[in-house]
Motif scaffolding. Structure first.
Motif, short mmCIF file in Angstrom:
data_model
loop_
_atom_site.label_atom_id
_atom_site.label_comp_id
_atom_site.label_asym_id
_atom_site.label_seq_id
_atom_site.Cartn_x
_atom_site.Cartn_y
_atom_site.Cartn_z
N LEU A 75 3.81 -12.64 -11.62
CA LEU A 75 4.14 -13.09 -10.27
C LEU A 75 3.52 -12.22 -9.19
CD1 LEU A 75 7.94 -13.87 -10.76
CD2 LEU A 75 6.02 -15.49 -10.81
N HIS A 76 2.97 -11.06 -9.56
CA HIS A 76 2.49 -10.09 -8.57
C HIS A 76 1.45 -10.66 -7.62
CE1 HIS A 76 3.76 -6.30 -11.03
NE2 HIS A 76 4.79 -6.98 -10.55
N VAL A 77 0.46 -11.36 -8.13
CA VAL A 77 -0.61 -11.86 -7.25
C VAL A 77 -0.05 -12.89 -6.27
CG1 VAL A 77 -2.76 -13.18 -7.16
CG2 VAL A 77 -2.49 -11.35 -8.84
N GLU A 78 0.64 -13.89 -6.78
CA GLU A 78 1.16 -14.94 -5.91
C GLU A 78 2.11 -14.38 -4.85
OE1 GLU A 78 4.29 -18.65 -6.26
OE2 GLU A 78 3.20 -18.05 -8.05
N GLN A 79 3.05 -13.54 -5.28
CA GLN A 79 4.02 -13.01 -4.33
C GLN A 79 3.39 -11.98 -3.39
OE1 GLN A 79 7.06 -11.66 -7.05
NE2 GLN A 79 8.22 -13.55 -6.78
N GLY A 80 2.48 -11.17 -3.91
CA GLY A 80 1.81 -10.19 -3.06
C GLY A 80 0.98 -10.86 -1.98
N LEU A 81 0.26 -11.90 -2.36
CA LEU A 81 -0.53 -12.63 -1.37
C LEU A 81 0.36 -13.30 -0.33
CD1 LEU A 81 -3.30 -14.26 -3.58
CD2 LEU A 81 -3.59 -12.48 -1.86
N ASP A 82 1.51 -13.80 -0.77
CA ASP A 82 2.44 -14.41 0.16
C ASP A 82 2.84 -13.39 1.23
OD1 ASP A 82 4.22 -16.16 1.39
OD2 ASP A 82 5.74 -16.01 -0.17
N CYS A 83 3.16 -12.17 0.81
CA CYS A 83 3.54 -11.13 1.77
C CYS A 83 2.39 -10.79 2.71
CB CYS A 83 3.99 -9.87 1.03
SG CYS A 83 5.54 -10.05 0.13
N GLN A 85 -0.34 -12.47 3.47
CA GLN A 85 -0.71 -13.56 4.37
C GLN A 85 0.28 -13.73 5.51
OE1 GLN A 85 -1.17 -16.58 1.36
NE2 GLN A 85 -3.39 -16.35 1.37
N ARG A 86 1.50 -13.26 5.32
CA ARG A 86 2.50 -13.31 6.39
C ARG A 86 2.46 -12.05 7.25
NH1 ARG A 86 6.69 -17.20 5.20
NH2 ARG A 86 6.38 -18.09 3.14
N GLY A 87 1.55 -11.13 6.90
CA GLY A 87 1.43 -9.90 7.66
C GLY A 87 2.50 -8.88 7.33
N CYS A 88 3.10 -9.00 6.16
CA CYS A 88 4.18 -8.09 5.76
C CYS A 88 3.65 -7.07 4.75
CB CYS A 88 5.33 -8.88 5.15
SG CYS A 88 6.73 -7.84 4.70
N PRO A 113 -4.37 -7.81 10.92
CA PRO A 113 -5.43 -6.89 10.48
C PRO A 113 -4.85 -5.62 9.87
CG PRO A 113 -5.86 -7.68 12.71
CD PRO A 113 -4.47 -8.14 12.33
N MET A 114 -5.47 -5.18 8.81
CA MET A 114 -5.09 -3.95 8.12
C MET A 114 -3.65 -3.98 7.59
SD MET A 114 -7.89 -2.37 8.12
CE MET A 114 -7.37 -0.83 7.41
N CYS A 115 -3.21 -5.13 7.12
CA CYS A 115 -1.88 -5.24 6.53
C CYS A 115 -1.85 -4.43 5.24
CB CYS A 115 -1.53 -6.69 6.25
SG CYS A 115 0.11 -6.88 5.55
N PRO A 116 -1.02 -3.38 5.18
CA PRO A 116 -1.04 -2.51 4.00
C PRO A 116 -0.47 -3.17 2.76
CG PRO A 116 0.09 -1.46 5.86
CD PRO A 116 -0.12 -2.89 6.22
N PHE A 117 -1.10 -2.89 1.65
CA PHE A 117 -0.50 -3.20 0.35
C PHE A 117 -0.82 -2.06 -0.58
CE2 PHE A 117 -4.20 -4.41 -2.14
CZ PHE A 117 -5.10 -4.84 -1.20
N TRP A 118 0.13 -1.78 -1.46
CA TRP A 118 -0.02 -0.66 -2.37
C TRP A 118 0.37 -1.10 -3.77
CZ3 TRP A 118 2.74 -0.39 2.18
CH2 TRP A 118 2.22 0.44 3.18
N TRP A 119 -0.25 -0.47 -4.74
CA TRP A 119 0.17 -0.59 -6.14
C TRP A 119 0.80 0.74 -6.48
CZ3 TRP A 119 -0.23 -5.15 -8.49
CH2 TRP A 119 -1.13 -6.06 -7.98
N GLY A 120 1.91 0.72 -7.15
CA GLY A 120 2.56 1.98 -7.46
C GLY A 120 3.57 1.83 -8.56
N THR A 121 4.24 2.91 -8.82
CA THR A 121 5.28 2.91 -9.84
C THR A 121 6.35 3.92 -9.48
OG1 THR A 121 5.73 3.12 -12.21
CG2 THR A 121 4.06 4.60 -11.29
N THR A 122 7.55 3.67 -9.98
CA THR A 122 8.65 4.60 -9.79
C THR A 122 8.65 5.65 -10.88
OG1 THR A 122 10.11 3.19 -11.07
CG2 THR A 122 10.15 2.92 -8.67
N GLY A 123 7.76 5.52 -11.86
CA GLY A 123 7.74 6.45 -12.97
C GLY A 123 8.75 6.11 -14.05
N VAL A 124 9.26 4.88 -14.03
CA VAL A 124 10.22 4.45 -15.05
C VAL A 124 9.51 4.33 -16.39
CG1 VAL A 124 11.74 2.58 -15.76
CG2 VAL A 124 11.57 3.20 -13.35
N THR A 125 10.10 4.89 -17.41
CA THR A 125 9.53 4.75 -18.75
C THR A 125 10.55 4.12 -19.67
OG1 THR A 125 10.25 6.97 -19.36
CG2 THR A 125 8.01 6.76 -18.50
N THR A 126 10.06 3.42 -20.67
CA THR A 126 10.95 2.84 -21.67
C THR A 126 10.55 3.34 -23.03
OG1 THR A 126 9.53 0.91 -21.88
CG2 THR A 126 11.34 0.74 -20.33
#
Length: 127
Positions: A75-83, A85-88, A113-126
Motif C-alpha cells: 500500500l506504500h506507493v498508492e497511499q504515499g502518492l495520495d499524501c 499529491q495532497r501536499g501533505c 512544491p518541495m512536499c517532503p517524503f521520507w522512507w524510514g524505520t523505527t528500528g523494530v525487529t522481529t
C-alpha cells in the motif's frame, strides 16, 4: 508555538511505536488514525482521536501537518502518492516498494512544491 498535527495510517506494532514517540514529543500531537480494523478503532478511542477507514476520509475531515504510513508494503506507493499529491508531508515506513518501477512513480510533481517524503524505520525487529 503551535502543535504539529500528525496522523498515523496503520496502528499495528510499528504504527503504535510511532504513536508512542509522538506522545513524547513537545509540540507534536497525534490528530488521527487511519485503520479499518476493530483494533485500530479501539486504539484511536483509547488515544482520544478520530479513526478513519481510508486516507481519503482522513483528508476530508482534517488537514494534518504530516502522515506516518505504517501500513502493509503493497500500500506504500498508492497511499504515499495520495499524501504527496495532497501536499501533505509523509514518512513511509520501510521497506521500499518491491519493484523498482513502482518506486519511480514517486518522482511526480506534488501539489505543493518541495512536499517532503521520507522512507524510514523505527528500528523494530522481529524474530
Amino acid at each position: 508555538m503551535q502543535n504539529v498535527q500528525i496522523a498515523i495510517a496503520g496502528v499495528g506494532l510499528v504504527g503504535r511505536r510511532h504513536a508512542d514517540a509522538i506522545n513524547h514529543l513537545k509540540h507534536v500531537t497525534l490528530c488521527g488514525v487511519v485503520d479499518p480494523s476493530d483494533a485500530g478503532r479501539a486504539f484511536a478511542r483509547e488515544r482520544g482521536v478520530p479513526c478513519c477507514d481510508t486516507l481519503g476520509e482522513l483528508f476530508a475531515a482534517q488537514s494534518p501537518d504530516g502522515v506516518v504510513l505504517a501500513t502493509p508494503t503493497l500500500l506504500h506507493v498508492e497511499q504515499g502518492l495520495d499524501c504527496v499529491q495532497r501536499g501533505c508531508p509523509v514518512l513511509v515506513e520501510n521497506p521500499w516498494p518491491p519493484r523498482p518501477r513502482r518506486r519511480s512513480c514517486w518522482w511526480i510533481r506534488p501539489k505543493r512544491p518541495m512536499c517532503p517524503f521520507w522512507w524510514g524505520t523505527t528500528g523494530v525487529t522481529t524474530r
